[in-house]
Design a protein around this motif. Structure first.
Motif, mmCIF file in Angstrom:
data_model
loop_
_atom_site.group_PDB
_atom_site.id
_atom_site.type_symbol
_atom_site.label_atom_id
_atom_site.label_comp_id
_atom_site.label_asym_id
_atom_site.label_seq_id
_atom_site.Cartn_x
_atom_site.Cartn_y
_atom_site.Cartn_z
ATOM 1 N N ASN A 77 0.843 -1.193 0.000
ATOM 2 C CA ASN A 77 0.000 0.000 0.000
ATOM 3 C C ASN A 77 0.877 1.242 0.000
ATOM 4 O O ASN A 77 1.948 1.265 0.618
ATOM 5 N N ILE A 78 0.437 2.280 -0.700
ATOM 6 C CA ILE A 78 1.237 3.506 -0.756
ATOM 7 C C ILE A 78 1.159 4.317 0.537
ATOM 8 O O ILE A 78 1.993 5.200 0.765
ATOM 9 N N ASP A 79 0.194 4.015 1.411
ATOM 10 C CA ASP A 79 0.012 4.726 2.676
ATOM 11 C C ASP A 79 0.754 3.963 3.775
ATOM 12 O O ASP A 79 0.416 2.820 4.080
ATOM 13 N N PRO A 80 1.779 4.562 4.396
ATOM 14 C CA PRO A 80 2.529 3.837 5.424
ATOM 15 C C PRO A 80 1.678 3.442 6.619
ATOM 16 O O PRO A 80 1.977 2.452 7.293
ATOM 17 N N ASN A 81 0.619 4.215 6.914
ATOM 18 C CA ASN A 81 -0.251 3.843 8.030
ATOM 19 C C ASN A 81 -1.027 2.568 7.747
ATOM 20 O O ASN A 81 -1.374 1.822 8.661
ATOM 21 N N VAL A 82 -1.320 2.312 6.473
ATOM 22 C CA VAL A 82 -1.988 1.066 6.088
ATOM 23 C C VAL A 82 -0.961 -0.048 5.932
ATOM 24 O O VAL A 82 -1.165 -1.176 6.407
ATOM 25 N N ARG A 83 0.152 0.262 5.306
ATOM 26 C CA ARG A 83 1.198 -0.732 5.056
ATOM 27 C C ARG A 83 1.743 -1.276 6.370
ATOM 28 O O ARG A 83 1.862 -2.480 6.559
ATOM 29 N N GLY A 84 2.094 -0.381 7.283
ATOM 30 C CA GLY A 84 2.463 -0.757 8.636
ATOM 31 C C GLY A 84 3.667 -1.663 8.769
ATOM 32 O O GLY A 84 3.737 -2.467 9.701
ATOM 33 N N ASN A 139 4.258 7.471 1.161
ATOM 34 C CA ASN A 139 5.694 7.374 0.910
ATOM 35 C C ASN A 139 6.111 5.915 1.019
ATOM 36 O O ASN A 139 5.271 5.027 1.200
ATOM 37 N N PHE A 140 7.403 5.673 0.925
ATOM 38 C CA PHE A 140 7.922 4.328 1.119
ATOM 39 C C PHE A 140 9.313 4.428 1.720
ATOM 40 O O PHE A 140 10.114 5.271 1.301
ATOM 41 N N ASN A 141 9.601 3.591 2.692
ATOM 42 C CA ASN A 141 10.905 3.582 3.339
ATOM 43 C C ASN A 141 11.677 2.340 2.912
ATOM 44 O O ASN A 141 11.205 1.219 3.087
ATOM 45 N N GLY A 142 12.848 2.555 2.367
ATOM 46 C CA GLY A 142 13.695 1.476 1.892
ATOM 47 C C GLY A 142 14.716 2.041 0.934
ATOM 48 O O GLY A 142 14.673 3.223 0.575
ATOM 49 N N VAL A 143 15.682 1.220 0.512
ATOM 50 C CA VAL A 143 16.661 1.664 -0.468
ATOM 51 C C VAL A 143 15.911 1.935 -1.778
ATOM 52 O O VAL A 143 15.278 1.058 -2.338
ATOM 53 N N GLY A 144 15.979 3.167 -2.226
ATOM 54 C CA GLY A 144 15.163 3.607 -3.358
ATOM 55 C C GLY A 144 14.035 4.519 -2.934
ATOM 56 O O GLY A 144 13.485 5.252 -3.750
ATOM 57 N N GLY A 145 13.673 4.479 -1.634
ATOM 58 C CA GLY A 145 12.612 5.346 -1.137
ATOM 59 C C GLY A 145 11.346 5.211 -1.952
ATOM 60 O O GLY A 145 10.984 4.122 -2.410
ATOM 61 N N SER A 146 10.674 6.309 -2.160
ATOM 62 C CA SER A 146 9.387 6.278 -2.856
ATOM 63 C C SER A 146 9.521 6.001 -4.342
ATOM 64 O O SER A 146 8.508 5.782 -5.018
ATOM 65 N N THR A 147 10.765 5.958 -4.880
ATOM 66 C CA THR A 147 10.901 5.544 -6.277
ATOM 67 C C THR A 147 10.565 4.060 -6.445
ATOM 68 O O THR A 147 10.359 3.608 -7.581
ATOM 69 N N ILE A 148 10.488 3.308 -5.364
ATOM 70 C CA ILE A 148 10.070 1.903 -5.455
ATOM 71 C C ILE A 148 8.617 1.812 -5.909
ATOM 72 O O ILE A 148 8.248 0.971 -6.731
ATOM 73 N N LEU A 149 7.769 2.715 -5.387
ATOM 74 C CA LEU A 149 6.336 2.642 -5.664
ATOM 75 C C LEU A 149 5.830 3.777 -6.550
ATOM 76 O O LEU A 149 4.641 3.823 -6.843
#
Length: 534
Positions: free
Chosen positions: A61-68, A86-96
């Motif tokens: 999910n693109i929503d971190p509160n839902v992705r959890g 957003n997205f947290n990881g190597v690549g950040g939000s470019t992943i999604l």
């Protein structure tokens, strides 16, 4: 034992963190990047599984509160018209992200001079142009030169196919005499730098298993690591520390085992996005900066800008195969990009043509909006909509307003006890008028293209991809947080390279400009190493 000191410490491994690390690697300094997320495994991306669509409601999910995920941090959006994604990881939000890759226009840097609103940037388009071009080559951008609405540029790869959706909607724009052009896309249309081309699978926004979408974990980072940049994952920074002379001297962070660690550094670079950067600065308090690090102006966390967004879908009698191909990269129109006061608002918007959803999303959204009933008529209604839909997204300029803020939540924390960001944001009257105008024009274009019925939705709340303006750039320390090359006015060895340094937001997806800014800041640092802190 000698104390471990790195030359440059970068916080965040997304779009800007990757670009600045790659560029600074030229110096052969010791560079370390701390990323609170992890490396992605493309083999586990949803498109490799039969339930690929349903995963967008859970772990992708693109929503971190839902992705959890344990690598996420919660965000309090309760007092905001827009939900942060957003997205947290190597690549950040470019992943999604959808990999739609336009640049800011020259006018976007001078809106005060041109239109009497907001502020001018201390730099201009020409300053960033060589870095736009450099970034296009490293990322791998597909597009077509010659767009009359933009300064000259030459993407390294030919444009992605328009598909039936693009060809159909383009006929509508032609009938109205409106501008359109193939999108610049950070998706490769031909084999490039060891990666294979896009296969038109469609689920770009849940990670690209093909490797055709240009996320920074497969573009900038491999080369930066080969050149000895050290990237540490699952390292969540809590605060930046200061020495007695007022210089940043390192960070306190939690490692993958939850242990509190300290990393000393000569230079600290923030690349945490327009929410993560003010969150960390505000949490880094001291006797010198009781209201947050580098915040003598009081503007850290203020002037938060999203891009007001609307979506208009048109259903066509003919089949468009609209679930195939990159969802957010097709054609665009900038017919209404610049200010025309007769419309009743300032600045403008981009009309971004999107393809239609997959089968599960078609069925679910159709049930919710009443176009696909449950029961005996479900399948007939589904067949009339699935692969028969083209959409136009409206991406509007969001003017900076100090009351739109990122602050620290007094109660909500992440799993390491670090205060979560609290978002306070309201659409302005100008934004609402702009979106209403854009949605009406999108309906005109779809009907001119032959759409038989229209569904409109906007302003959309789940539109908080573009996180801008909360540590703005400027020449005056009283009205900005960093100077014209990203260095804090208050702390001379602290730099910011992400979207928080935007002065205004423009009306296009910002990733291309964010990365150009990061390359520009890195280049300026390299050219001034001898007097970097003067």
């Amino acid at each position: 034992m000698a104390e471990d000191v790195v030359d440059v410490l970068i916080i965040g491994a997304g779009a800007s963190g990757a670009a600045v690390a790659w560029s600074l690697a030229d110096t052969r300094m010791r560079i370390v990047c701390l990323e609170q997320g992890d490396w992605m495994n493309p083999a586990k991306y949803p498109s490799n599984a039969a339930n690929w669509e349903s995963q967008s409601f859970g772990p992708y999910n693109i929503d971190p509160n839902v992705r959890g995920l344990d690598t996420d941090y919660p965000i309090n959006n309760r007092d905001s018209d827009v939900t942060v994604v957003n997205f947290n990881g190597v690549g950040g939000s470019t992943i999604l992200y959808a990999a739609h890759f336009p640049r800011l226009h020259p006018s976007d840097f001078k809106v005060k001079s041109l239109d009497g609103v907001a502020d001018d940037w201390p730099i201009d388009y020409d300053t960033l142009e060589p870095y736009f071009a450099q970034n296009d080559c490293v990322m791998g951008v597909s597009g077509l030169s010659g767009d009359p609405m933009c300064p000259p540029k030459q993407p390294p790869l030919p444009p992605l196919p328009l598909g039936l959706v693009g060809e159909t909607v383009a006929r509508g724009f032609n009938a109205l005499g409106w501008h359109w052009w193939p999108s610049d896309s950070a998706i490769i249309s031909q084999p490039y730098e060891g990666r294979d081309r896009c296969l038109n699978l469609g689920p770009c926004m849940s990670g690209c298993a093909q490797g055709a979408k240009s996320s920074t974990d497969i573009t900038y980072w491999p080369d930066a690591i080969r050149r000895r940049v050290e990237l540490r994952t699952r390292c969540r920074v809590r605060e930046i520390t200061l020495n007695d002379d007022g210089f940043a001297d390192g960070v306190i962070y939690f490692n993958a085992d939850g242990e509190e660690c300290f990393q000393r550094a000569e230079v600290v670079v923030m690349a945490c996005n327009g929410v993560g950067t003010p969150r960390l600065l505000l949490n880094s308090t001291s006797s010198r900066f009781p209201d947050g690090l580098a915040n003598s102006s009081g503007l850290v966390g203020r002037n938060l800008m999203f891009h007001p967004a609307g979506l208009v879908q048109g259903r066509f009698e003919e089949r468009l195969d609209s679930h195939k191909g990159p969802q957010g990269c097709c054609i665009l129109s900038k017919e209404f990009y610049e200010t025309d006061l007769e419309r009743g608002f300032v600045r403008g918007y981009t009309m971004q043509i999107n393809r239609g959803p997959g089968p599960l999303n078609t069925a679910m959204t159709g049930y919710v909006n009443g176009t696909i009933p449950w029961g005996p008529d479900h399948h007939d209604a589904f067949r009339q909509r699935f692969d028969h839909v083209a959409a136009i997204g409206i991406i509007g300029e969001d003017l900076p307003e100090e009351h739109n803020t990122v602050t620290l939540d007094p109660a909500l924390t992440d799993s390491d006890g670090i205060p979560a960001p609290r978002i306070t944001y309201r659409y302005s009257e100008n934004s609402r008028k702009l979106i209403a105008h854009g949605m009406a024009r999108a309906e005109e274009a779809l009907r001119a293209a032959g759409a038989v019925d229209i569904i409109s939705d906007g302003p959309k709340p789940l539109a908080g991809w573009h996180l801008l303006g909360t540590a703005r750039m400027g020449d005056d320390p009283e009205t900005s947080v960093v100077n014209r090359w990203g260095r804090s006015h208050d702390v001379r060895n602290l730099f910011v390279v992400d979207g928080s340094i935007f002065v205004t937001g423009g009306a296009v997806n910002p990733t291309s400009t964010i990365q150009a800014l990061a390359l520009y800041v890195a280049d300026t640092m390299k050219n001034n190493l001898a007097n970097l802190f003067d």
